[in-house]
Design a protein around this motif. Structure first.
Motif, PDB file in Angstrom:
ATOM      1  N   SER A  61       0.850  -1.192   0.000  1.00  0.00           N
ATOM      2  CA  SER A  61       0.000   0.000   0.000  1.00  0.00           C
ATOM      3  C   SER A  61       0.889   1.247   0.000  1.00  0.00           C
ATOM      4  N   LEU A  62       0.749   2.080  -1.012  1.00  0.00           N
ATOM      5  CA  LEU A  62       1.559   3.297  -1.116  1.00  0.00           C
ATOM      6  C   LEU A  62       1.360   4.225   0.077  1.00  0.00           C
ATOM      7  N   PRO A  63       0.119   4.437   0.546  1.00  0.00           N
ATOM      8  CA  PRO A  63      -0.047   5.294   1.723  1.00  0.00           C
ATOM      9  C   PRO A  63       0.699   4.772   2.963  1.00  0.00           C
ATOM     10  N   SER A  64       0.761   3.454   3.134  1.00  0.00           N
ATOM     11  CA  SER A  64       1.486   2.922   4.293  1.00  0.00           C
ATOM     12  C   SER A  64       2.994   3.137   4.156  1.00  0.00           C
ATOM     13  N   VAL A  65       3.508   3.102   2.930  1.00  0.00           N
ATOM     14  CA  VAL A  65       4.932   3.385   2.707  1.00  0.00           C
ATOM     15  C   VAL A  65       5.222   4.850   3.027  1.00  0.00           C
ATOM     16  N   LEU A  66       4.369   5.739   2.549  1.00  0.00           N
ATOM     17  CA  LEU A  66       4.565   7.163   2.806  1.00  0.00           C
ATOM     18  C   LEU A  66       4.446   7.485   4.293  1.00  0.00           C
ATOM     19  N   GLU A  67       3.496   6.858   4.974  1.00  0.00           N
ATOM     20  CA  GLU A  67       3.323   7.062   6.406  1.00  0.00           C
ATOM     21  C   GLU A  67       4.563   6.595   7.177  1.00  0.00           C
ATOM     22  N   ALA A  68       5.105   5.456   6.794  1.00  0.00           N
ATOM     23  CA  ALA A  68       6.312   4.950   7.453  1.00  0.00           C
ATOM     24  C   ALA A  68       7.505   5.856   7.160  1.00  0.00           C
ATOM     25  N   ALA A  69       7.608   6.357   5.928  1.00  0.00           N
ATOM     26  CA  ALA A  69       8.726   7.229   5.566  1.00  0.00           C
ATOM     27  C   ALA A  69       8.676   8.542   6.348  1.00  0.00           C
ATOM     28  N   GLU A  70       7.472   9.020   6.633  1.00  0.00           N
ATOM     29  CA  GLU A  70       7.343  10.258   7.405  1.00  0.00           C
ATOM     30  C   GLU A  70       7.782  10.065   8.854  1.00  0.00           C
ATOM     31  N   LYS A  71       7.814   8.839   9.339  1.00  0.00           N
ATOM     32  CA  LYS A  71       8.225   8.556  10.716  1.00  0.00           C
ATOM     33  C   LYS A  71       9.744   8.505  10.888  1.00  0.00           C
ATOM     34  N   ILE A  72      10.475   8.532   9.790  1.00  0.00           N
ATOM     35  CA  ILE A  72      11.932   8.494   9.876  1.00  0.00           C
ATOM     36  C   ILE A  72      12.422   9.793  10.484  1.00  0.00           C
ATOM     37  N   LYS A  73      13.179   9.673  11.565  1.00  0.00           N
ATOM     38  CA  LYS A  73      13.748  10.842  12.245  1.00  0.00           C
ATOM     39  C   LYS A  73      15.215  10.950  11.870  1.00  0.00           C
ATOM     40  N   PRO A  74      15.676  12.171  11.583  1.00  0.00           N
ATOM     41  CA  PRO A  74      17.092  12.335  11.235  1.00  0.00           C
ATOM     42  C   PRO A  74      17.970  11.925  12.427  1.00  0.00           C
ATOM     43  N   GLN A  75      19.074  11.305  12.105  1.00  0.00           N
ATOM     44  CA  GLN A  75      19.998  10.850  13.142  1.00  0.00           C
ATOM     45  C   GLN A  75      20.890  12.035  13.549  1.00  0.00           C
ATOM     46  N   ALA A  76      20.995  12.260  14.857  1.00  0.00           N
ATOM     47  CA  ALA A  76      21.840  13.354  15.346  1.00  0.00           C
ATOM     48  C   ALA A  76      23.300  13.015  15.112  1.00  0.00           C
ATOM     49  N   SER A  77      24.100  14.018  14.711  1.00  0.00           N
ATOM     50  CA  SER A  77      25.524  13.774  14.457  1.00  0.00           C
ATOM     51  C   SER A  77      26.330  13.954  15.698  1.00  0.00           C
TER      52      SER A  77
END
Length: 77
Positions: A61-77
């Motif tokens: 499901s494309l919406p589930s892929v987009l929803e999961a991608a939005e949950k990605i948090k940038p990793q602190a350096s």
């Protein structure tokens, strides 16, 4: 899935759906390998979405892929 995959109704429904939408493959290659989609977050987030094909032509499901991608948090350096 091998030969039994060709006798499943869902496989034929997926084939007809793809054919009607204009998909044409080259029919080369193994053809018995099922695929999948993973969305993996940065750092310790791990797997945010896992979709494994259960039969040939099973789509994620494309919406589930987009929803999961939005949950990605940038990793602190």
């Amino acid at each position: 899935m091998m030969l039994s995959g060709f006798f499943r109704l869902g496989v034929w429904q997926n084939f007809v759906r793809a054919w009607r939408s204009g998909y044409s493959g080259n029919l080369e290659g193994e053809g018995f390998t099922l695929g999948g989609v993973y969305v993996i977050g940065a750092g310790r987030q791990g797997v945010l979405l896992e979709h494994r094909e259960k039969e040939f032509g099973d789509k994620v499901s494309l919406p589930s892929v987009l929803e999961a991608a939005e949950k990605i948090k940038p990793q602190a350096s």
